[in-house]
Design a protein around this motif. Structure first.
Motif, mmCIF file in Angstrom:
data_model
loop_
_atom_site.group_PDB
_atom_site.id
_atom_site.type_symbol
_atom_site.label_atom_id
_atom_site.label_comp_id
_atom_site.label_asym_id
_atom_site.label_seq_id
_atom_site.Cartn_x
_atom_site.Cartn_y
_atom_site.Cartn_z
ATOM 1 N N ALA A 367 23.558 -7.227 -3.420
ATOM 2 C CA ALA A 367 22.374 -7.590 -2.639
ATOM 3 C C ALA A 367 21.292 -6.529 -2.801
ATOM 4 O O ALA A 367 21.572 -5.363 -3.103
ATOM 5 N N PRO A 368 20.038 -6.901 -2.609
ATOM 6 C CA PRO A 368 18.975 -5.902 -2.653
ATOM 7 C C PRO A 368 19.198 -4.840 -1.567
ATOM 8 O O PRO A 368 19.697 -5.143 -0.476
ATOM 9 N N PRO A 369 18.837 -3.585 -1.824
ATOM 10 C CA PRO A 369 19.012 -2.528 -0.818
ATOM 11 C C PRO A 369 17.952 -2.645 0.282
ATOM 12 O O PRO A 369 16.904 -1.981 0.243
ATOM 13 N N LEU A 370 18.199 -3.486 1.273
ATOM 14 C CA LEU A 370 17.193 -3.756 2.303
ATOM 15 C C LEU A 370 16.799 -2.499 3.063
ATOM 16 O O LEU A 370 15.637 -2.336 3.448
ATOM 17 N N ALA A 371 17.776 -1.615 3.329
ATOM 18 C CA ALA A 371 17.490 -0.410 4.111
ATOM 19 C C ALA A 371 16.602 0.567 3.351
ATOM 20 O O ALA A 371 16.094 1.523 3.956
ATOM 21 N N GLU A 372 16.372 0.331 2.044
ATOM 22 C CA GLU A 372 15.533 1.214 1.243
ATOM 23 C C GLU A 372 14.180 0.585 0.931
ATOM 24 O O GLU A 372 13.438 1.114 0.087
ATOM 25 N N LEU A 373 13.870 -0.527 1.592
ATOM 26 C CA LEU A 373 12.579 -1.185 1.356
ATOM 27 C C LEU A 373 11.624 -0.812 2.478
ATOM 28 O O LEU A 373 11.742 -1.313 3.603
ATOM 29 N N PRO A 374 10.667 0.073 2.244
ATOM 30 C CA PRO A 374 9.787 0.532 3.339
ATOM 31 C C PRO A 374 8.952 -0.593 3.939
ATOM 32 O O PRO A 374 8.648 -0.565 5.132
#
Length: 932
Positions: A367-374
């Motif tokens: 999955a995309p790294p949601l926690a790293e998307l500002p």
């Protein structure tokens, strides 16, 4: 005497001889054997190590030998042999270890002596020697691995084809050529398939074989011959750069060298009867005849071939220009997102679904790294844990929960997904479409947001009046250790208070009648109800049906339920209505065992002894419960969906009942009761640590409520889970219930909050925080009703209600009760002083004291919200009231709102029968309501 001594010696010798010959056991020994001493490269041989007549033997360890691959065949086999010859019995026990030894190259090999520890001593086997030669396949077998690509990247899909050429065997004497199916069956199961193993296993499980073509191929001398070509396809995803290897692909064929007639007594008959034109060749795939020739392979020799691999190079993913959110996807992909809810309050969860569609290995897609998307974390609280997904065809779906941090957020931003496209030889980033949402203000209240009910400086008189009538919840939790002490429900008037209230009239009466003294005989509760007789009948019962019948008779008599129609549901319902849920579970287990049919040869799941033991435990628990009620002299508690023991002993008993119910598979309790039953009891230190952590999380959430609603709600939910652990461990305390309800209220779970405020009031109806916060929660659930309540009516009842609410917001109910007691004492004090002849305006004092006592007592009783009628609180939004009967209730009735309080009629399995204020009755699922 001389003749007597030889006779004795002869008898002793005879006894010794018989004893020695009765059982003859040999000493422990170790032997080794090998299946063959001549093999081929890649053809395994079996080495057996046999330990005989050993009481204790440790598994042998074969030494490493260069050029040999040694593997154990699993657990050893054990056998026992007893032989008797001429009265001599010999017992032989053996333990056999089997190892598979596969030569990796041609040559002579020697396995040195193997040491085995037997009965504390070490024994060695003889050395094993054998020879492995290279199997000369000649032009009979060729194996190749071919790929469609000559150069790929790590993680890119690579389609490979295993090609096996086998020259068909021909029997010139019988003019028979084996078919493609026959030759495929000659391939040994000891072959190693490497990267094609999964495909070969699938073919074997489906009883299939690869399609075969008869083709021409040149041998090593350039001469063309006919071959059967078998092709097996597989798709791999290289995980490391380098050249594709197939070192673990070894094909072993037991190639026939001669055919012979099978040992079938009818074979010659069929050969004579069948015309030549109908006789099919050996094992032919096309038009096989049931009366065909009975031929079999008489001899064969193994041929082994390693796969030749076409040069295919695997390249590393470039590091130059690699985006930070790249997670190893190779191929071509698209991403889509969807939100289950688009209108929420700040801090409430939004379930976000992320779908990735592509051509690569979907099970490897991350999955995309949601926690790293500002752009996402700026407005949303996002979990930092990696997301797990499930594959559906050419797509993979991920599910997560995000929470808006504040009100006014209008959309969930686009989610990027980065992959490496080997066709374009570059990184590509695709994005989903943004999702429009609407975020309202949060329901949580920060500590600094709770204003005082008094008018602030600079407010007008009207504003002060409005502020004074505003309902302000008390959201500061109880921090003390007293919340960990279980409490019994408090009565309207306790025994000690009754004694104090009875003392003044007794004193005055004593003064009036002189030395006349009266006594109060103690109240004796009913004991027994035929318990001894029931125990005797249960112990004498011969069937489970009799045990269940005696238990049903006793409980029906005890509970005042008619058992004429053998309705055990009425008995179980009466037990649950009396707050004895776990006792009802034990009874239901006995009744259920009695209802199970006992077919011939099939035993019931519960034995007679277990049923008798369970029934006797139920009788003992009923008597203990009655004794506790008699001693405590408390009114009957309403049914509760939670375990609320009065002390540590009751907590242990309740935990034992729940564990027994789960093991036996009895009736299912509520979801929270199941959680409590699965948790181990907490000791005092653990309870203290959990309470401290819960209070810390609650205070931290209160502090952050004004800045980050998502963080605050997560903190309130975590605090509620900790408080719930304490409740589930057996702590029944009004202040703990208030803490739990406050955490549920702040996290937006209003139904759970209302239920726990009611539980707190069930224990302490005078709890001011519980009463105040319950009204606040009910107004929050019914905002229209709260607005109407702000309009003061002109009737006497409306004015009295407003005055009552105004007074109780400033004076606690305990203060009102204390004032009533003081008025009572003042009244009798005035009467007593008057009887002693002291002159003072006693009539005025007595009248004033009487007025104060009556008014305060009336207010105290009117606001003492305690009812013996069981209730249920709806904890889910928009619950349909189900009509009908049975396990399924297909007809939907009225709709119940979250937080609505209804009368609990009875409980059946996972369903609660409730009654609405309008008189309509129906069923709701236990997961949607809490029994109080």
């Amino acid at each position: 005497m001389q003749h007597f001594i030889p006779t004795i010696w002869r008898a002793l010798l005879l006894v010794a001889f018989v004893a020695a010959g009765a059982t003859c056991a040999t000493a422990a020994d170790v032997r080794v054997g090998v299946s063959t001493k001549d093999t081929y490269v890649g053809m395994p041989i079996l080495v057996q190590i046999q330990v005989n007549n050993a009481s204790d033997a440790k598994p042998p360890v074969l030494p490493d030998v260069d050029g040999l691959a040694i593997h154990s065949r699993g657990t050893p086999s054990q056998s026992t042999q007893i032989t008797t010859i001429n009265g001599v019995t010999t017992k032989n026990t053996s333990l056999t270890y089997v190892y598979e030894v596969t030569p990796q190259r041609a040559g002579s090999f020697r396995i040195p002596p193997i040491t085995v520890e037997v009965d504390g001593k070490q024994q060695q086997t003889r050395a094993i020697e054998f020879v492995a030669s290279k199997s000369e396949t000649g032009d009979l077998l060729f194996v190749e691995v071919a790929g469609k690509e000559k150069e790929i990247y790590v993680g890119q899909a690579l389609d490979l084809t295993l090609k096996i050429w086998v020259r068909p065997f021909r029997d010139a004497e019988r003019d028979i050529t084996l078919s493609a199916g026959d030759m495929w069956r000659m391939i040994s199961p000891r072959s190693s398939w490497g990267m094609f193993k999964d495909r070969m296993t699938e073919l074997a499980s489906n009883r299939e074989r690869p399609k075969a073509l008869e083709v021409l191929r040149k041998d090593r001398d350039g001469v063309e011959h006919s071959y059967y070509l078998y092709e097996v396809d597989a798709t791999i995803y290289p995980k490391s750069p380098g050249r594709i290897q197939a070192e673990d692909v070894h094909v072993i064929v037991e190639y026939p060298t001669a055919l012979g007639t099978a040992r079938d007594p009818f074979a010659s008959v069929f050969d004579d009867m069948m015309p030549r034109r109908f006789a099919s060749p050996f094992g032919a795939d096309d038009f096989p005849s049931p009366f065909g020739r009975r031929l079999a392979v008489q001899s064969a020799r193994p041929i082994v071939a390693d796969a030749n691999v076409e040069p295919i190079h695997v390249l590393s993913i470039p590091t130059a220009g690699r985006p930070a959110d790249y997670r190893g996807a190779v191929g071509n992909y698209q991403i889509v997102t969807n939100a289950r809810t688009t209108s929420v309050k700040a801090g409430d969860p939004i379930e976000l679904l992320i779908g990735v569609v592509g051509t690569g290995p979907m099970e490897l897609v991350q999955a995309p790294p949601l926690a790293e998307l500002p752009e996402l974390t700026a407005d949303f609280k996002v979990p930092s844990e990696p997301l797990a997904g499930f594959v559906q065809g050419d797509r993979k779906v991920f599910s997560t929960t995000i929470r808006p941090r504040q009100e006014g957020i209008t959309e969930i931003p686009a989610i990027p997904f980065t992959f490496f496209d080997p066709q374009q030889d570059r990184f590509v980033t695709v994005q989903s479409d943004p999702i429009s949402i609407h975020v309202d203000p949060a329901d949580t209240l920060a500590l600094d947001a709770i204003v005082s009910s008094h008018a602030r400086a600079g407010q007008s008189a009207d504003q002060a009046s409005t502020a004074s009538t505003a309902l302000v919840p008390t959201l500061a939790n109880y921090p003390g250790d007293g919340v960990l002490s279980s409490e019994s429900p408090r009565n309207l008037v306790s025994g000690m208070l009754m004694l104090l209230l009875a003392l003044p009239p007794l004193v005055v009466g004593a003064i009036w009648i002189g030395r006349h003294r009266t006594g109060i005989a103690p109240l004796m509760g009913r004991l027994g109800f035929g318990a001894g007789r029931a125990e005797a009948r249960i112990q004498q019962s011969e069937t489970i049906d009799e045990v269940a019948g005696v238990l049903e008779w006793y409980l029906a008599r005890r509970l005042g339920v008619s058992a004429a129609n053998q309705d055990t549901a009425a008995i179980l319902g009466a037990l649950r209505a009396g707050g004895q849920h776990k006792l009802a579970v034990r009874c239901e287990r006995v009744f259920y065992a009695a209802r199970q049919p006992s077919a011939s040869g099939v035993s019931r799941p519960v034995s007679l002894g277990d049923a008798q033991h369970e029934a006797l435990e139920v009788l003992a628990e009923v008597r203990r419960h009655h004794e506790q009620k008699r001693v405590a002299r408390t009114p009957r508690r309403p049914s509760s969906g939670r375990v609320r023991p009065a002390g540590r002993r009751a907590s242990r008993v309740a935990s034992a009942l729940i564990a027994a119910a789960l093991v036996a598979g009895g009736s299912v309790a509520s979801a929270k009761a199941d959680t409590a039953a699965s948790n181990a009891p907490l000791n005092a230190a653990q309870q203290q640590a959990i309470l401290v952590e819960a209070n810390q999380r609650y205070v931290a959430a209160m502090d952050s409520a004004g800045d980050d609603a998502a963080e605050a709600k997560l903190g309130f939910e975590a605090a509620a889970e900790k408080y719930q652990l304490l409740v589930d461990s057996g702590v029944a305390n009004s202040e703990l219930y208030v803490n739990l309800a406050n955490a549920y209220l702040q996290s937006g779970q209003f139904g759970e909050a209302v239920a726990n405020y009611h539980r707190a009031l069930q224990i302490d109806p005078a709890n001011r925080a519980a009463k105040n916060n319950l009204q606040y929660a009910q107004q929050a659930l019914s905002p229209s009703g709260s607005e109407d309540s702000g309009e003061i009516g002109t009737g006497v009842a409306d004015v009295a209600s407003v005055a009552n609410q105004w007074l109780l917001r400033r004076v606690s109910l305990r203060t009102v009760g204390t004032l009533a007691v003081l008025g009572w004492f003042a009244l009798w004090l005035a009467l007593g002083l008057r009887l002693y002849g002291i002159r003072f305006p006693w009539k005025s004092v007595a009248a004033t004291a009487t007025a104060i006592c009556i008014a305060s007592a009336s207010l105290y009783v009117a606001n003492w919200e305690r009812s013996d009628q069981p209730i249920a609180v709806v904890t889910a939004p928009a619950v349909a009231l189900r009509q009908g009967d049975g396990d399924q209730f297909p007809t939907a009735g009225a709709s119940l709102d979250e937080g609505q309080v209804v009368e609990l009629v009875k409980q059946r399995g996972n369903w609660l029968k409730v009654c609405l204020p309008s008189g309509e009755t129906g069923w709701v699922a236990e997961s949607s309501a809490e029994a109080i």
